[in-house]
Design a protein around this motif. Structure first.
Motif, short mmCIF file in Angstrom:
data_model
loop_
_atom_site.label_atom_id
_atom_site.label_comp_id
_atom_site.label_asym_id
_atom_site.label_seq_id
_atom_site.Cartn_x
_atom_site.Cartn_y
_atom_site.Cartn_z
N LEU A 121 -14.09 24.32 6.59
CA LEU A 121 -15.36 23.58 6.56
C LEU A 121 -15.81 23.19 7.96
O LEU A 121 -17.00 23.28 8.29
N ILE A 199 -18.30 24.56 -1.22
CA ILE A 199 -19.24 23.82 -0.38
C ILE A 199 -20.34 23.13 -1.20
O ILE A 199 -20.67 21.97 -0.94
N CYS A 301 -26.91 27.07 -0.40
CA CYS A 301 -25.75 27.51 0.38
C CYS A 301 -25.62 29.03 0.41
O CYS A 301 -25.29 29.61 1.46
#
Length: 346
Positions: A121, A199, A301
């Protein structure tokens, strides 16, 4: 996500209801993860894996070629605009690789260690910020080159450009670093979140987090938003400063086409944040439900944040005459080697 992780979510949620030790935020986070795991069809989620894979393939086909041209030609890699372009493309390629890997692992329900997920991340955040910040500096470079042509070399020599690139990487690490530090200090991640490492889910949990987490998230978004606004303002000033010079008279002129292409690319950089801002506002105020917010987050995303990464080299990098000419010469040399006649027997 594994069945074990789902059972842990249910068990912890029931224990929280009985003991009433944890906060309401943690309970809602457990429910959110359970909703995501049990009510999200795998087939529909796998469909969202197609755009990252397609964009990664397109990016791998063109970005390394442009980087090879930039770093292999001495006269090209000494120019500020090409050094910045190479840095932006490197960040975009890194982001495409990392996000496609993350989406594939999440879709395949592969569990990652907590440290691996945090590293993944953080690397994604650094790559995204690096590409965006470099794009903003590229616009400033164009702004200085057009409005101050006689002082351009003195303002941005190649030696100073290298320092600017190093500063960009430092800033790209500091911004997400502060955000991750706030997350770790407030213990906002509940069990199984980092194991899942999806995510879109992490974004939703962030929006449901503590006040410090929300503040850090919105400050990060505002910083990125300011950089995008800077890009559009510079292009607007360039247009108004040069509209009487005659380069805009023909709609098909190189200046008009380049201006349109660059603004198209940066619009795609801008639109995900705009959609994220609207979606977050609606989700926090309970205007839209969890399922709708999940699909919007997946679209942001897997489509909107990926698309400009692959449009950038095609609509921006190939517009440079030196790069396109060098690529054509490389292709021509390769063809000559492939079709070269065999030596005649003596």
């Amino acid at each position: 996500m594994s069945i074990f992780c789902t059972s842990v979510i249910r068990m912890n949620a029931s224990l929280q209801r009985q003991s009433n030790i944890s906060s309401d935020l943690e309970v809602s986070s457990y429910y959110l993860l359970e909703e995501w795991t049990l009510n999200t069809p795998d087939t529909n989620v796998k469909m969202f894996l197609i755009p990252p894979i397609v964009c990664l393939v397109a990016g791998v086909l063109i970005i390394p070629s442009i980087l090879f041209v930039i770093f292999s030609r001495f006269n090209i890699r000494q120019e500020t605009r090409y050094m910045l372009l190479g840095n932006a493309l490197l960040c975009d390629l890194l982001y495409l690789l990392l996000y496609t890997l993350s989406a594939a692992l999440s879709t395949a329900h592969v569990s990652l260690p907590k440290e691996a997920c945090v590293l993944q991340l953080f690397s994604l955040a650094v790559a995204y910020c690096g590409g965006l910040f470099t794009a903003a500096v590229m616009v400033l470079d164009t702004y200085i080159a057009i409005l101050f042509p006689l002082r351009y070399v003195a303002i941005l020599p190649s030696s100073r450009t290298r320092k600017v690139i190093v500063l960009l990487w430092v800033c790209s690490g500091v911004l997400p670093g502060v955000f991750f530090l706030v997350l770790s200090s407030t213990h906002s991640f509940v069990p199984c979140v980092l194991e899942m490492c999806a995510i879109p889910v992490i974004i939703l949990l962030t929006l449901s987090g503590t006040s410090a987490v929300k503040l850090s998230f919105w400050l990060s978004v505002m910083v990125i938003f300011l950089f995008l606004s800077l890009i559009f303002c510079c292009y607007g000033v360039l247009y108004f400063k040069t509209r009487r010079s005659g380069i805009w008279e023909n709609i098909c002129s190189r200046a008009s086409v380049t201006f349109l292409m660059h603004n198209t690319v940066f619009f795609f950089y801008f639109s995900p944040l705009l959609v994220l801002f609207v979606e977050s506002f609606l989700y926090i105020n309970i205007v839209i439900g969890l399922q709708t917010s999940i699909w919007i987050s997946l679209t942001i995303c897997n489509v909107l944040m990926i698309l400009p990464k692959v449009l950038f080299p095609f609509l921006y990098g190939l517009r440079y005459r030196e790069i396109s000419a060098s690529l054509r010469s490389l292709v021509r040399i390769k063809r000559l080697h492939l079709v070269s006649p065999a030596p005649s027997p003596s």
